[in-house]
Design an enzyme around this catalytic site. Structure first.
Site, PDB file in Angstrom:
ATOM      1  N   GLY A 159      22.758  50.952  49.197  1.00  0.00           N
ATOM      2  CA  GLY A 159      22.246  50.704  47.857  1.00  0.00           C
ATOM      3  C   GLY A 159      22.440  49.287  47.374  1.00  0.00           C
ATOM      4  N   CYS A 160      22.455  49.132  46.041  1.00  0.00           N
ATOM      5  CA  CYS A 160      22.460  47.804  45.433  1.00  0.00           C
ATOM      6  C   CYS A 160      23.733  47.014  45.720  1.00  0.00           C
ATOM      7  CB  CYS A 160      22.267  47.923  43.924  1.00  0.00           C
ATOM      8  SG  CYS A 160      20.668  48.613  43.431  1.00  0.00           S
ATOM      9  N   ASN A 161      24.822  47.691  46.018  1.00  0.00           N
ATOM     10  CA  ASN A 161      26.076  46.996  46.322  1.00  0.00           C
ATOM     11  C   ASN A 161      26.122  46.475  47.753  1.00  0.00           C
ATOM     12  OD1 ASN A 161      26.568  50.163  46.319  1.00  0.00           O
ATOM     13  ND2 ASN A 161      27.699  49.329  48.050  1.00  0.00           N
ATOM     14  N   ALA A 162      25.161  46.860  48.600  1.00  0.00           N
ATOM     15  CA  ALA A 162      25.266  46.671  50.046  1.00  0.00           C
ATOM     16  C   ALA A 162      25.297  45.218  50.487  1.00  0.00           C
ATOM     17  CB  ALA A 162      24.119  47.390  50.748  1.00  0.00           C
ATOM     18  N   MET A 370      26.952  46.143  42.262  1.00  0.00           N
ATOM     19  CA  MET A 370      27.265  47.512  41.878  1.00  0.00           C
ATOM     20  C   MET A 370      26.186  48.429  42.427  1.00  0.00           C
ATOM     21  SD  MET A 370      27.587  45.015  39.457  1.00  0.00           S
ATOM     22  CE  MET A 370      26.366  45.312  38.176  1.00  0.00           C
TER      23      MET A 370
END
Length: 383
Positions: A159-162, A370
């Site tokens: 996801g966006c934290n990756a 995040m």
């Protein structure tokens, strides 16, 4: 849209004043390159394209602090209506868009570093918007003509934290292989991960995300080059990566998720309305843990590069960390011009910071992403 810089290495426990004698053992960001899909749309244009008339849904789009996003719209029928895309068609779109954007971002970051495809020793590819076996890294190696001997890894589905998860792995490889060239690519074809219906759940998601890719080159200094600037790739002055800190908010594990939707016969992203407040409430402890390891305080940080997760998320992070709007100016600007680009958003902000040309030797920066988990990832860098 591209900028390239490089720097030297250091250790996590380094004193605030840089010391060349301690420069070994850290990876440095040499350059960055970004790419998008072909067409961008305003929020009002998207409302018209998808025939969205519900006042509540329109309000979500128009109050998102997003002006434009790059998207690849589904084909339309004779009446101008968007034709629903099956999951197989979306996966094919993901592959097509990811290969195109990814290749352009990689070529640009290499060009900015004065490097060629043959110089790549390690390739890390990060994506959440589709699943490929073999992975995107292998396909890029074939399509771009990268040497088949190149080591590689694919970070999929985080996801966006990756982007920071992948940066941790890529920086570790660079440190273990000093002098060798590591490339990290975040590529998200969010156009391939949409569900189109009239519900408020999908309206929130559909109002946020856009297509984009960002790549960086990392190199760790080796003993025979650390004190020889002539041997360092062009554009010296980029930040060294000093350390990472992570926090999984286990009680909010399902607050952000990408899972199968039986009603639509495809994968669908879900965002809990409480996400901004959950993330904001947990931001202080992970950032302070990151800084404590280096003997720093928040006031020592000159640059904050926060994931453009959405207006409420950015506001929650800013309030809980005591940041000003100026501190997150690039986060806000990327959100305005691109929407949420998932894993690569923070690198678009990093690119804008470099273009601004305000960093000085010794400046500290915090990178923060995040995403699902719910997870907060952070990294400490120094110019």
């Amino acid at each position: 849209m591209t900028t390239g810089l490089s720097g030297t290495g250091t250790s996590l426990l380094e004193l605030p004043v840089p010391d060349r004698k301690n420069d070994l053992g850290a990876a440095r960001i040499v350059s960055v390159g970004t790419a998008t899909t072909e067409n961008s749309y305003s929020q009002r244009e998207l409302l018209d394209i998808f025939n969205i008339t519900d006042p509540k849904v329109r309000s979500v789009f128009l109050n998102s602090s997003i002006e434009r996003r790059f998207l690849t719209i589904p084909p339309r029928d004779a009446d101008g209506n968007c034709i629903p895309e099956a999951q197989g068609e979306l996966l094919a779109k993901h592959e097509r868009l990811s290969l195109d954007m990814g290749a352009r971002a990689v070529r640009t970051c290499l060009e900015n570093a004065g490097l060629d495809l043959a110089d790549i020793d390690y390739l890390c590819c990060t994506t959440t918007t589709g699943f490929l076996v073999p992975g995107l890294s292998a396909r890029l190696i074939r399509e771009m003509g990268i040497l088949p001997r190149t080591s590689r890894v694919d970070v999929v589905g985080m996801g966006c934290n990756a982007g920071l998860n992948a940066l941790n792995a890529t920086a570790s490889w660079a440190v273990a292989n000093p002098g060798k060239v590591a490339v990290m690519l975040c590529v998200e074809a969010c156009s391939a991960a949409y569900v189109i219906d009239g519900t408020m759940r999908t309206a929130v998601v559909n109002s946020l995300f856009g297509d984009g890719a960002a790549a960086i080159v990392l190199i760790a200094d080796s003993p025979d080059t650390a004190y020889a600037p002539a041997d360092v790739p062009a554009g010296s002055g980029g930040p060294r990566i000093l350390g990472f800190a992570s926090q999984v908010i286990t009680e909010a594990l399902d607050a952000m998720r990408f899972d199968w939707d039986d009603a639509h016969g495809k994968f669908s992203f879900y965002l809990d309305p409480q996400v901004p407040y959950v993330v904001g409430a947990n931001a202080e402890q992970v950032v302070d843990r990151l800084l404590d390891g280096a003997g720093l305080r928040r006031s020592d940080i000159s640059q904050w590069l926060v994931h453009s997760g959405g207006k409420k998320v950015i506001d929650a992070i800013r309030v809980n960390l005591g940041l000003t709007r100026h501190d997150v100016r690039h986060t806000i600007a990327v959100m305005r011009d691109y929407g949420n680009l998932s894993s690569g958003s923070f690198l678009f902000s990093y690119e804008r910071l470099l273009q601004e040309g305000v960093t000085s030797a010794g400046d500290y920066g915090v990178l923060m992403t995040m995403g699902p988990g719910s997870t907060i990832e952070t990294a400490l860098v120094q110019w």
